[in-house]
Motif scaffolding. Structure first.
Motif, PDB file in Angstrom:
ATOM      1  N   SER A   2       0.937  -1.293  -0.017  1.00 22.33           N
ATOM      2  CA  SER A   2      -0.329   0.094  -0.426  1.00 22.33           C
ATOM      3  C   SER A   2       0.953   1.242  -0.042  1.00 22.33           C
ATOM      4  O   SER A   2       0.046   2.111  -0.994  1.00 22.33           O
ATOM      5  N   ILE A   6       1.934   1.604  -3.692  1.00 20.69           N
ATOM      6  CA  ILE A   6       0.963   1.920  -4.635  1.00 20.69           C
ATOM      7  C   ILE A   6       0.963   3.869  -4.147  1.00 20.69           C
ATOM      8  O   ILE A   6       0.063   3.874  -5.392  1.00 20.69           O
ATOM      9  N   LEU A  31     -15.036  -9.216 -19.250  1.00 17.79           N
ATOM     10  CA  LEU A  31     -14.411  -8.866 -17.781  1.00 17.79           C
ATOM     11  C   LEU A  31     -16.359  -8.298 -17.556  1.00 17.79           C
ATOM     12  O   LEU A  31     -16.494  -8.001 -16.530  1.00 17.79           O
ATOM     13  N   ASN A  32     -16.531  -7.857 -17.959  1.00 16.96           N
ATOM     14  CA  ASN A  32     -18.393  -7.014 -17.274  1.00 16.96           C
ATOM     15  C   ASN A  32     -19.192  -7.894 -16.812  1.00 16.96           C
ATOM     16  O   ASN A  32     -20.099  -7.559 -16.780  1.00 16.96           O
ATOM     17  N   GLN A  92     -18.366 -10.064 -14.930  1.00 19.62           N
ATOM     18  CA  GLN A  92     -17.995 -10.492 -13.648  1.00 19.62           C
ATOM     19  C   GLN A  92     -19.030 -10.226 -11.768  1.00 19.62           C
ATOM     20  O   GLN A  92     -18.940 -10.345 -11.173  1.00 19.62           O
ATOM     21  N   GLU A  93     -20.331  -9.708 -12.194  1.00 19.55           N
ATOM     22  CA  GLU A  93     -21.293  -9.417 -11.544  1.00 19.55           C
ATOM     23  C   GLU A  93     -21.071 -10.384 -11.042  1.00 19.55           C
ATOM     24  O   GLU A  93     -22.030 -11.441 -10.799  1.00 19.55           O
ATOM     25  N   ARG A  94     -21.751  -9.802  -9.453  1.00 18.08           N
ATOM     26  CA  ARG A  94     -21.873 -11.314  -8.182  1.00 18.08           C
ATOM     27  C   ARG A  94     -23.605 -10.669  -7.572  1.00 18.08           C
ATOM     28  O   ARG A  94     -23.956 -10.675  -7.948  1.00 18.08           O
TER      29      ARG A  94
END
Lengths: 109, 577
Positions: A55, A58, A104-105, A107-109
């Motif tokens: 972190s 980053i 990748l669109n 990927q909704e949970r």
């Protein structure tokens, strides 16, 4: 008879040693588990340290790649600037059909 | 067996028997009590480190992150020589020893000495090996871009609770549950792994803001603030089709890393909280109503030759006499007299219906805290002057965002969109758990009206219009200027020196990439929206179009080089200036 006597002695010996072997096996197992727990504990601490380091890195990266900072450096040190739009012409790229790729669109949970 | 051997055997047996008895005592009789003591000695309760989720811009660049910064506490009952400890700590923490001493002498068992200290400071304190001091894991919210998008992001308090902006609005997603984790350790303090996590992380937020566009807007606002020595400036850039806010900035601003060091007025998000009389930018209501209700066409003529009109006993003037003007020219030249005449022709009810249709007087629904709905009086509360005043953007209070949304409706073909700042919420694993719906819009204007309004607004940004300085080379701009007097608090009347100058527009006009508003409070030297705010719009738009690779329209009209991937020189025609 001789065979039986010998067999009896062996069994007696095994019976005598068995509790010791069992006790030592249990102790060995438990100490192995504890040793592993120590190692895992150390790894866990290392993981935390690495996460913290990550972190920090980053944060540094985000600071250094700030668009504002980059723009200031580009314009003041290197002399770059925004393109003069009156002197630019655009090249259109017509992409050929591409094979199906996973999106990748979805990927909704 | 001889006597000696028997003696040794007996002693050994007795000793073993004693040990055996002691074991029985420890393991059976005193088991409960001793195992409880062992548990206390071997386990260490530790607060779970709670990290707020990260905030990203639309391209995944970090705008708000967490850094581990442990907090130092002490147990004053254990500190033996407070004076000495205070001096030692004062040197390391760079704090006055008196302040530390006061805490060290407190009549409590837990006192914070320093919150969120840097790791090197923590190490230095640990090296002092002072009994009674301890660290608790803690995180500090860090905004790596400094003041960039400060009003959008907001800030957090010392306990990492969101107080403003996205940090506050999306608090429930950003925070995670805390609690304690119990670790097993040996006599030397080595920790044994018993499973479980030592930290919990909140969900992350993806904004609609583009860091690049935001930086461009903020840079130009800084320049304009300096140039016009204004009290404040606001600019908002929005995608007119989806309501996504691409950039939102205010000046003066603050650093969210140190919000306490700035005045509350610097921390205010003027784009959504500050109300102002919009002036001529509000003429969109009059024009849209007139065209939609077919009360007037773009070429309908109105006599504005007197340069003044009396409404409810008050005179409304033009900046200079214009003669007979068409509706298009009324907008182009921003004639107040013409606007009042059109509004009077519409009547209060029809005019007010469009005020409501454009969403004035109610919140836009943007996902930020503190949004004001504005102030719009219904016709039953109107005085004799109200309709005339409202036609030219007085006696109505709006936010910059409300005006921008109204113009976005013209830009996108007649839809009133819901502005929003967050596009998605991501779980710590990176999965999308919430996606903000960008299709939430309502059709309020016909395509015909939109087309005519655009034509009129394009005329504003022409040599004969009020916003010639809003032009962008290579692209057409459509928009409207606004200039309003502020109320002088001393006299309670409209001031002759304090103004609000604004410009709201879209570019490229026919297929807008964005709509943008620039509002400047109390500029010095000049005050017309076309002279003060329009150039700021132009400067931002020029850079923003280059940043987004939006081509010049005049190049698009020509045949351009077409290259297909994998096929060389698939050229239909090449014409380069």
């Amino acid at each position: 008879m001789i065979h039986n006597r010998r067999g009896g002695a062996v069994i007696k010996l095994i019976l005598f040693l068995l509790p010791f072997v069992l006790v030592f096996s249990i102790i060995w197992l438990r100490s192995s588990i504890t040793a592993l727990e120590y190692q895992l504990g150390q790894l866990q601490l290392q993981k935390i340290r690495l996460i913290n380091e990550k972190s920090e890195l980053i944060a540094k990266r985000a600071e250094l790649t700030s668009v504002r900072k980059v723009e200031v450096l580009a314009s003041k040190r290197i002399g770059l600037g925004y393109t003069d739009r009156t002197r630019v012409f655009y090249v259109k790229e017509v992409a050929p059909p591409v094979p199906y790729t996973a999106s990748l669109n979805n990927q909704e949970r | 067996m001889n006597k000696r051997a028997l003696l040794v055997a007996t002693i050994v047996f007795v000793m073993f028997f004693v040990v055996f008895l002691r074991l029985i005592d420890l393991m059976l009789l005193d088991h409960e009590k001793l195992s409880r003591i062992a548990r206390i000695q071997q386990t260490k309760g530790q607060e779970i480190l709670v990290r707020r989720g990260t905030i990203y811009d639309r391209n995944g660049r970090e705008l708000a992150i967490n850094l581990e910064r442990p907090s130092l506490y002490c147990d004053p009952k254990i500190i033996t020589s407070p004076q000495k400890v205070a001096y030692s700590l004062g040197r390391v923490l760079k704090k006055r020893h008196r302040l530390i001493l006061k805490n060290l002498k407190a009549d409590r068992r837990f006192v914070w000495l320093a919150r969120k200290v840097k790791p090197e400071v923590a190490e230095a304190v640990q090296r002092l090996k002072i009994e009674g001091l301890g660290f608790l894991p803690d995180t500090k919210r860090f905004y790596p871009k400094g003041t960039l998008a400060a009003h959008v992001l907001g800030f957090v308090d010392i306990d990492n609770r969101g107080l403003e902006g996205v940090e506050h609005t999306y608090e429930k997603y950003l925070v995670a549950d805390g609690g304690r984790v119990y670790l097993t350790r040996d006599a030397r303090g080595n920790i044994l792994y018993r499973g479980g996590d030592y930290e919990s992380v909140g969900d992350s937020i993806v904004l609609t803001i583009d860091e690049g566009l935001q930086a461009i807007v903020e840079e130009e606002l800084d320049r304009a603030l300096k140039k016009w020595q204004a009290e404040a400036i606001t600019a908002i850039m929005m995608d007119p089709y989806t309501g996504e806010i691409l950039a939102l900035a205010n000046r003066p601003t603050f650093d969210p890393n140190r919000p306490g060091r700035f005045r509350p007025s610097y921390r205010r998000n003027r784009a959504i909280t500050d109300l102002y009389e919009p002036g001529s930018t509000f003429k969109i209501v009059m024009a849209a109503a007139a065209l939609e209700e077919r009360v007037a066409g773009l070429n309908s003529r109105f006599d504005c030759s007197e340069g003044v009109i009396e409404v409810g006993g008050k005179k409304i003037r033009d900046s200079h006499k214009h003669g007979v003007l068409t509706l298009k020219e009324i907008i182009q030249k921003s004639s107040n007299v013409g606007a009042v005449k059109v509004a009077l022709k519409l009547g209060p009810e029809r005019f007010f219906r469009y005020v409501e249709l454009f969403g004035f007087g109610r919140k836009t629904g943007i996902d930020l805290t503190g949004e004001s709905p504005g102030i719009v009086k219904p016709p039953r509360e109107w005085s004799g002057t109200t309709q005339g005043a409202m036609a030219i953007g007085y006696e109505v209070m709006v936010t910059p965002l409300q005006i921008l949304r109204a113009y976005a409706a013209v830009a996108n073909g007649g839809y009133l969109v819901r502005p929003h700042i967050v596009s998605a919420v991501l779980s710590p694993e990176g999965l999308i758990i919430k996606k903000v719906n960008s299709t939430d819009k309502e059709k309020i204007l016909s395509s015909r009206t939109v087309k005519l309004l655009k034509e009129a607004f394009k005329a504003v940004v022409s040599e004969d219009g009020t916003a010639a300085q809003a032009t962008v080379p290579g692209n057409t701009v459509a928009g409207k200027t606004g200039t309003t007097r502020l109320i002088d608090p001393k006299t309670g009347r409209y001031s002759y020196k304090d103004f609000v100058s604004s410009f709201v527009g879209m570019v490229p006009a026919d297929n807008p990439a964005f709509v943008m508003i620039v509002v400047i409070w109390k500029p010095k030297h000049k005050y017309y929206g076309g002279e003060v705010a329009a150039p700021v719009f132009s400067d931002i738009a020029r850079k923003a179009l280059a940043y987004r690779y939006i081509p010049r329209e005049d190049i698009l009209k020509k045949n351009i080089l077409v290259v297909s991937r994998g096929i060389k020189n698939n050229i239909s025609a090449v014409e380069v200036e």
